[in-house]
Motif scaffolding. Structure first.
Motif, short mmCIF file in Angstrom:
data_model
loop_
_atom_site.label_atom_id
_atom_site.label_comp_id
_atom_site.label_asym_id
_atom_site.label_seq_id
_atom_site.Cartn_x
_atom_site.Cartn_y
_atom_site.Cartn_z
N LEU A 127 6.78 6.71 -20.06
CA LEU A 127 7.28 7.03 -18.74
C LEU A 127 6.40 6.39 -17.65
N LEU A 128 5.09 6.39 -17.88
CA LEU A 128 4.17 5.79 -16.92
C LEU A 128 4.38 4.28 -16.83
N VAL A 129 4.61 3.64 -17.96
CA VAL A 129 4.86 2.20 -17.98
C VAL A 129 6.14 1.87 -17.23
N VAL A 130 7.20 2.65 -17.50
CA VAL A 130 8.48 2.44 -16.82
C VAL A 130 8.33 2.63 -15.32
N THR A 131 7.61 3.69 -14.92
CA THR A 131 7.41 3.98 -13.50
C THR A 131 6.65 2.85 -12.81
N THR A 178 2.97 9.11 -10.56
CA THR A 178 2.23 9.08 -11.82
C THR A 178 1.45 10.39 -12.04
N ASN A 179 0.80 10.89 -11.00
CA ASN A 179 0.06 12.15 -11.11
C ASN A 179 0.97 13.33 -11.41
N ILE A 180 2.19 13.29 -10.89
CA ILE A 180 3.16 14.34 -11.21
C ILE A 180 3.46 14.35 -12.71
N HIS A 181 3.68 13.14 -13.28
CA HIS A 181 3.95 13.03 -14.71
C HIS A 181 2.76 13.54 -15.54
N ILE A 182 1.55 13.17 -15.13
CA ILE A 182 0.36 13.58 -15.88
C ILE A 182 0.15 15.09 -15.78
N ASN A 183 0.42 15.68 -14.61
CA ASN A 183 0.29 17.13 -14.44
C ASN A 183 1.29 17.89 -15.31
N ILE A 184 2.51 17.35 -15.40
CA ILE A 184 3.51 17.97 -16.29
C ILE A 184 3.03 17.91 -17.74
N TRP A 185 2.46 16.76 -18.10
CA TRP A 185 1.91 16.57 -19.45
C TRP A 185 0.78 17.57 -19.70
N ALA A 205 6.83 -2.46 -9.51
CA ALA A 205 6.47 -3.89 -9.51
C ALA A 205 7.70 -4.78 -9.33
N CYS A 206 8.90 -4.18 -9.33
CA CYS A 206 10.12 -4.98 -9.20
C CYS A 206 10.22 -5.64 -7.83
N VAL A 207 9.75 -4.95 -6.79
CA VAL A 207 9.86 -5.47 -5.42
C VAL A 207 9.12 -6.81 -5.27
N PRO A 208 7.81 -6.88 -5.59
CA PRO A 208 7.12 -8.17 -5.46
C PRO A 208 7.66 -9.23 -6.42
N PHE A 209 8.12 -8.80 -7.60
CA PHE A 209 8.66 -9.76 -8.56
C PHE A 209 9.92 -10.41 -8.00
N VAL A 210 10.80 -9.61 -7.39
CA VAL A 210 12.02 -10.14 -6.78
C VAL A 210 11.67 -11.09 -5.63
N LEU A 264 0.83 -1.21 0.00
CA LEU A 264 0.00 0.00 0.00
C LEU A 264 0.86 1.26 0.00
N VAL A 265 1.96 1.23 0.76
CA VAL A 265 2.89 2.38 0.75
C VAL A 265 3.45 2.59 -0.65
N LEU A 266 3.89 1.51 -1.29
CA LEU A 266 4.43 1.60 -2.65
C LEU A 266 3.35 2.04 -3.64
N LEU A 267 2.11 1.59 -3.41
CA LEU A 267 1.01 1.97 -4.30
C LEU A 267 0.76 3.48 -4.24
N PHE A 268 0.72 4.04 -3.04
CA PHE A 268 0.49 5.48 -2.89
C PHE A 268 1.63 6.29 -3.51
N ILE A 269 2.86 5.82 -3.35
CA ILE A 269 4.00 6.51 -3.96
C ILE A 269 3.90 6.44 -5.48
N ASP A 270 3.53 5.27 -6.00
CA ASP A 270 3.36 5.07 -7.44
C ASP A 270 2.30 6.02 -8.00
N ILE A 271 1.15 6.10 -7.33
CA ILE A 271 0.07 7.00 -7.78
C ILE A 271 0.52 8.46 -7.73
#
Length: 322
Positions: free
Chosen positions: A179-183, A149-156, A188-193, A139-146
């Motif tokens: 950029l959104l896909v990469v982010t 992502t919103n920062i990128h969309i606002n810049i766009w 998702a790297c943490v759970p994959f590892v 959940l912490v990682l999810l909130f950071i991800d969102i």
């Protein structure tokens, strides 16, 4: 003609995957919910499978919507709010898709693994706490991800306020999409590892199990080995399908630089839909209760088609599984 045939074939495969994925995940969710309604309790693994199935149905629909969005020339007046919404749904569904599958891998390791270690036994007996901690971290990682992502969309969004050409807007649209896909993939790297670590630990546990074959009764050894192999099949299938999913996703957002992008995009979509669609059937086959319920359902459908008057022994078996 050949190009149209390829497009038709890949589009058909994508739609079939979409339908099968909804059916498979819907079956898992409905079967477990009905079992919970009847018995008023549900095991930890069934709870995980139910929530995972629901998240994958959401993922399938968000993928389908994104497929429709990317298949059209972007309308930038609509693109920003729609991208924000669809990307939010995509992030949440994909996030829980991989994290719940990872927690399922942890469950298999703690339930089936064989290690003479105090930490291992501590984690095994406190599996619910392990799940809770994993969910809190996710959940912490999810909130950071969102947030990122919103920062990128606002810049766009700010870029689009300028009086620039359509070609420049399209270039920015594709750059932000990539950029959104990469982010999202980085988070998702943490759970994959973690899933990879569980995979190697299960292999090590299986190796230890086979090494101790001389000192353990053959029947118990066979049961333990079978459990290890079944768990490994499920984890390996998830890891392979997720790798295909990520590679297809990356290839999809970079395919707009190719001349024959239409054909390539649909091939990528086949790989992207494979994870939430095919893995559900692997989970059904790997779970004895779900496998037996599916056999019962197939028997009922076959009997209905053939106009059977009686199901014979299936009546008594159905009470056990539903």
């Amino acid at each position: 003609i050949m190009g149209a045939a390829i497009l038709l074939m890949t589009a058909t495969v994508v739609n079939v995957e979409f339908i099968l994925g909804n059916l498979g995940n819907g079956f898992i969710a409905v079967a477990n919910i009905m079992d919970w309604v009847k018995r008023r309790k549900l095991s930890a693994v069934d709870q995980l499978l139910t929530v995972l199935a629901i998240s994958r149905i959401t993922l399938l629909w968000s993928l389908y919507i994104l497929k429709s969005t990317f298949s059209m020339v972007p309308n930038f007046e609509v693109a920003i709010p729609s991208t924000r919404l669809t990307n939010l749904v995509w992030i949440i569904s994909n996030h829980f898709n991989i994290w719940l599958a990872t927690i399922l891998s942890i469950f298999y390791f703690l339930k089936i693994g064989n290690f003479s270690n105090s930490i291992f036994y501590y984690l095994r007996w406190r599996f619910k706490k392990v799940v809770l901690v994993a969910l809190l971290v996710s959940l912490v990682l999810l909130f950071i991800d969102i947030f990122v992502t919103n920062i990128h969309i606002n810049i766009w969004k700010d870029e689009f306020k300028a009086n620039v050409s359509y070609s420049y807007k399209l270039k920015i649209f594709l750059q932000v999409s990539r950029l959104l896909v990469v982010t999202n993939t980085m988070f998702a790297c943490v759970p994959f590892v973690v899933s990879m670590i569980m995979f190697f630990l299960l292999i090590f546990s299986l190796w230890k199990n086979l090494k101790m074959m001389k000192h353990i009764a053959q029947s118990s050894q066979n049961a333990s080995t079978t459990a290890h192999i079944n768990a490994l099949k499920t984890v390996v299938a998830f890891l392979l399908l997720y790798i295909i999913f990520i590679l297809s996703l990356f290839a999809h957002v970079w395919s707009y630089d190719f001349e024959e992008k239409k054909y390539f995009i649909f091939f990528c979509l086949v790989g992207m839909f494979a994870l939430p669609s095919l893995h559900s059937y692997i989970l059904i086959l790997g779970n004895s209760k779900l496998r037996q319920i599916s056999l019962l359902v197939l028997s009922l459908l076959k009997c209905k088609i053939q106009g059977c008057e009686s199901l014979g022994p299936w009546h008594t078996r159905g009470d056990t599984f539903t």
